[in-house]
Design a protein around this motif. Structure first.
Motif, PDB file in Angstrom:
ATOM      1  N   MET A 185      39.606 -86.158  44.606  1.00 22.57           N
ATOM      2  CA  MET A 185      38.787 -85.962  46.479  1.00 22.57           C
ATOM      3  C   MET A 185      38.233 -87.272  46.873  1.00 22.57           C
ATOM      4  SD  MET A 185      36.165 -82.913  44.843  1.00 22.57           S
ATOM      5  CE  MET A 185      35.648 -82.369  46.211  1.00 22.57           C
ATOM      6  N   ALA A 186      37.492 -88.317  46.699  1.00 20.44           N
ATOM      7  CA  ALA A 186      37.290 -89.705  46.795  1.00 20.44           C
ATOM      8  C   ALA A 186      39.132 -89.991  47.561  1.00 20.44           C
ATOM      9  CB  ALA A 186      36.984 -90.434  45.933  1.00 20.44           C
ATOM     10  N   THR A 187      40.188 -90.359  46.597  1.00 16.73           N
ATOM     11  CA  THR A 187      40.914 -90.511  47.113  1.00 16.73           C
ATOM     12  C   THR A 187      41.495 -89.098  48.547  1.00 16.73           C
ATOM     13  OG1 THR A 187      41.841 -90.870  45.233  1.00 16.73           O
ATOM     14  CG2 THR A 187      43.607 -90.714  47.148  1.00 16.73           C
ATOM     15  N   GLY A 188      41.540 -88.509  48.647  1.00 16.72           N
ATOM     16  CA  GLY A 188      41.754 -87.575  49.985  1.00 16.72           C
ATOM     17  C   GLY A 188      40.588 -88.359  50.867  1.00 16.72           C
ATOM     18  N   LEU A 189      39.269 -88.561  50.810  1.00 15.33           N
ATOM     19  CA  LEU A 189      38.372 -88.996  52.042  1.00 15.33           C
ATOM     20  C   LEU A 189      39.022 -90.209  52.263  1.00 15.33           C
ATOM     21  CD1 LEU A 189      34.930 -87.571  50.354  1.00 15.33           C
ATOM     22  CD2 LEU A 189      36.383 -86.628  51.948  1.00 15.33           C
ATOM     23  N   ALA A 190      39.106 -90.657  51.444  1.00 13.30           N
ATOM     24  CA  ALA A 190      39.819 -91.941  51.550  1.00 13.30           C
ATOM     25  C   ALA A 190      40.985 -91.998  52.830  1.00 13.30           C
ATOM     26  CB  ALA A 190      39.905 -93.178  50.533  1.00 13.30           C
ATOM     27  N   VAL A 191      41.826 -91.016  52.351  1.00 10.69           N
ATOM     28  CA  VAL A 191      42.854 -91.035  53.142  1.00 10.69           C
ATOM     29  C   VAL A 191      42.773 -90.737  54.630  1.00 10.69           C
ATOM     30  CG1 VAL A 191      44.826 -89.166  53.625  1.00 10.69           C
ATOM     31  CG2 VAL A 191      44.517 -90.610  51.077  1.00 10.69           C
ATOM     32  N   GLY A 192      41.810 -89.120  54.161  1.00  8.38           N
ATOM     33  CA  GLY A 192      41.460 -89.743  55.789  1.00  8.38           C
ATOM     34  C   GLY A 192      40.575 -90.124  56.895  1.00  8.38           C
ATOM     35  N   ALA A 193      39.494 -91.411  56.282  1.00 11.88           N
ATOM     36  CA  ALA A 193      39.031 -92.004  56.744  1.00 11.88           C
ATOM     37  C   ALA A 193      39.496 -93.028  57.910  1.00 11.88           C
ATOM     38  CB  ALA A 193      38.740 -92.924  55.489  1.00 11.88           C
ATOM     39  N   PRO A 194      40.086 -94.079  57.675  1.00  9.03           N
ATOM     40  CA  PRO A 194      40.772 -94.407  59.087  1.00  9.03           C
ATOM     41  C   PRO A 194      41.347 -93.601  60.477  1.00  9.03           C
ATOM     42  CG  PRO A 194      42.549 -95.047  57.467  1.00  9.03           C
ATOM     43  CD  PRO A 194      41.688 -93.458  56.771  1.00  9.03           C
ATOM     44  N   ILE A 195      41.576 -92.463  60.065  1.00 12.45           N
ATOM     45  CA  ILE A 195      41.671 -91.424  61.208  1.00 12.45           C
ATOM     46  C   ILE A 195      40.043 -91.291  61.445  1.00 12.45           C
ATOM     47  CG2 ILE A 195      42.205 -88.663  61.610  1.00 12.45           C
ATOM     48  CD1 ILE A 195      44.078 -90.889  59.424  1.00 12.45           C
ATOM     49  N   ALA A 196      39.384 -90.768  60.508  1.00 12.16           N
ATOM     50  CA  ALA A 196      37.579 -90.191  61.685  1.00 12.16           C
ATOM     51  C   ALA A 196      37.349 -91.616  61.788  1.00 12.16           C
ATOM     52  CB  ALA A 196      37.292 -90.255  59.192  1.00 12.16           C
ATOM     53  N   ALA A 197      37.377 -92.860  61.334  1.00 14.33           N
ATOM     54  CA  ALA A 197      37.205 -93.777  62.228  1.00 14.33           C
ATOM     55  C   ALA A 197      37.406 -93.716  63.465  1.00 14.33           C
ATOM     56  CB  ALA A 197      37.821 -95.472  61.496  1.00 14.33           C
ATOM     57  N   ALA A 198      38.320 -93.176  63.942  1.00 15.48           N
ATOM     58  CA  ALA A 198      39.219 -93.583  64.872  1.00 15.48           C
ATOM     59  C   ALA A 198      39.005 -92.452  66.287  1.00 15.48           C
ATOM     60  CB  ALA A 198      41.046 -92.982  65.274  1.00 15.48           C
ATOM     61  N   VAL A 199      38.391 -90.834  65.272  1.00 16.58           N
ATOM     62  CA  VAL A 199      37.853 -90.116  66.023  1.00 16.58           C
ATOM     63  C   VAL A 199      36.479 -89.860  66.247  1.00 16.58           C
ATOM     64  CG1 VAL A 199      37.508 -87.720  66.031  1.00 16.58           C
ATOM     65  CG2 VAL A 199      39.438 -87.570  64.874  1.00 16.58           C
ATOM     66  N   LEU A 200      35.686 -90.791  65.278  1.00 14.48           N
ATOM     67  CA  LEU A 200      34.388 -91.364  66.207  1.00 14.48           C
ATOM     68  C   LEU A 200      34.381 -92.298  66.951  1.00 14.48           C
ATOM     69  CD1 LEU A 200      32.757 -90.894  62.265  1.00 14.48           C
ATOM     70  CD2 LEU A 200      32.393 -89.612  63.651  1.00 14.48           C
ATOM     71  N   THR A 201      34.933 -92.989  66.615  1.00 16.92           N
ATOM     72  CA  THR A 201      35.228 -94.067  68.158  1.00 16.92           C
ATOM     73  C   THR A 201      35.629 -93.654  69.433  1.00 16.92           C
ATOM     74  OG1 THR A 201      36.150 -95.428  66.509  1.00 16.92           O
ATOM     75  CG2 THR A 201      36.116 -95.945  68.786  1.00 16.92           C
ATOM     76  N   VAL A 202      35.919 -92.419  69.350  1.00 20.37           N
ATOM     77  CA  VAL A 202      36.442 -91.613  71.351  1.00 20.37           C
ATOM     78  C   VAL A 202      35.395 -91.228  70.989  1.00 20.37           C
ATOM     79  CG1 VAL A 202      37.832 -89.886  72.128  1.00 20.37           C
ATOM     80  CG2 VAL A 202      38.966 -91.403  70.607  1.00 20.37           C
ATOM     81  N   ASP A 203      34.307 -90.186  70.137  1.00 21.72           N
ATOM     82  CA  ASP A 203      33.403 -89.737  70.347  1.00 21.72           C
ATOM     83  C   ASP A 203      32.214 -90.925  70.790  1.00 21.72           C
ATOM     84  OD1 ASP A 203      34.420 -87.142  69.959  1.00 21.72           O
ATOM     85  OD2 ASP A 203      33.452 -87.549  67.901  1.00 21.72           O
ATOM     86  N   CYS A 204      32.423 -91.840  70.629  1.00 19.48           N
ATOM     87  CA  CYS A 204      30.773 -92.863  70.290  1.00 19.48           C
ATOM     88  C   CYS A 204      31.362 -93.522  72.402  1.00 19.48           C
ATOM     89  CB  CYS A 204      30.918 -93.935  69.444  1.00 19.48           C
ATOM     90  SG  CYS A 204      29.943 -95.305  70.543  1.00 19.48           S
ATOM     91  N   PHE A 205      33.142 -93.449  72.777  1.00 21.91           N
ATOM     92  CA  PHE A 205      32.999 -94.533  73.851  1.00 21.91           C
ATOM     93  C   PHE A 205      32.835 -93.151  75.013  1.00 21.91           C
ATOM     94  CE2 PHE A 205      36.751 -93.756  76.674  1.00 21.91           C
ATOM     95  CZ  PHE A 205      35.963 -94.891  77.887  1.00 21.91           C
TER      96      PHE A 205
END
Length: 264
Positions: A185-205
């Motif tokens: 489960m931690a690996t699955g979250l780590a796989v999605g972490a870069p995309i999560a960072a990109a989405v949160l960056t878009v929301d912040c912008f």
């Protein structure tokens, strides 16, 4: 051949039939859980035929035997139940890297808002496009590379580590499987972490832009930006994500070895 000789021949096959049945009981959950032995996408008849073929191979070529003869039908039922439980544990452990890929892909689609339910409402499918894509990509890489014999060899060598009827459902074995599930489960979250960072960056912008220019409606461009930005990061980072998932496949052999040691 007269009737008496035929009866004696059939009675002599009894121990072999029991060994094949117990091997099949252990391999059956593995064939249904691990995609390298069929998985859920393979027809049931193919999986059953593969289980029977491997069981015959283990009895005839590998020389797998039962330590003590089976005295009653109740004892045989208990041995079959033990093998089913241990086979389920082995199948779950061997399938965890591929399940991590599917969980990571679903996490990505959840953040990007591009799940199949939203983008394909008329298709009748509730699967995640990124999840299924990463799952099948990892399976293809393992089968086409040199990792498939590694995993299958570890599964078959388990018959030598944990003999037929020798499995004991200990607390250590349960905790080991639980730890491996948490790591997947931690690996699955780590796989999605870069995309999560990109989405949160878009929301912040978009949040900062909305406060700077409140008269401009930016809500309509938020979803396309997250879909395109997340898709671009996913496309650029597919190689890194696959390396992380393949590292999990490499660890399956060691995980099965530890499971065999604590399950006796």
């Amino acid at each position: 051949m007269n009737l008496e000789s035929l009866r004696a021949w059939l009675e002599s096959l009894g121990p072999d039939v029991v060994v094949v049945a117990l091997c099949s009981a252990r391999l059956l959950p593995i064939a249904f859980l691990c995609p390298l032995l069929g998985g859920q996408a393979t027809p049931t008849t193919v999986r059953l035929a593969l289980v029977l073929a491997l069981s015959l191979f283990l009895r005839v070529e590998a020389g797998i035997t039962l330590a003590a003869p089976v005295e009653s039908t109740l004892a045989l039922a208990g041995l079959v139940l033990r093998e089913l439980v241990y086979g389920t544990s082995v199948g779950l452990v061997s399938a965890l890297p591929f399940d991590a890929a599917r969980m990571g892909g679903r996490f990505i689609d959840l953040l990007r808002g591009t799940s199949a339910e939203a983008s394909l409402p008329m298709a009748g499918s509730r699967e995640s496009a990124a999840g299924e894509g990463l799952y099948h990509l990892v399976v293809a890489l393992v089968v086409s590379g040199g990792l498939w014999p590694l995993v299958i060899g570890a599964v078959l060598r388990g018959f030598g580590v944990v003999g037929l009827g020798a499995f004991v459902p200990t607390e250590a074995a349960t905790l080991h499987v639980a730890v491996l599930v948490g790591a997947a489960m931690a690996t699955g979250l780590a796989v999605g972490a870069p995309i999560a960072a990109a989405v949160l960056t878009v929301d912040c912008f978009l949040g900062l832009a909305s406060r700077a220019a409140p008269q401009v409606n930016l809500q309509e461009v938020g979803a396309p930006l997250k879909i395109l930005g997340g898709g671009a990061v996913l496309w650029l980072g597919t190689g890194v994500l696959c390396e992380r998932l393949l590292a999990g496949v490499l660890s399956v052999e060691g995980a099965l070895s530890v499971l065999g040691e604590v399950a006796q």
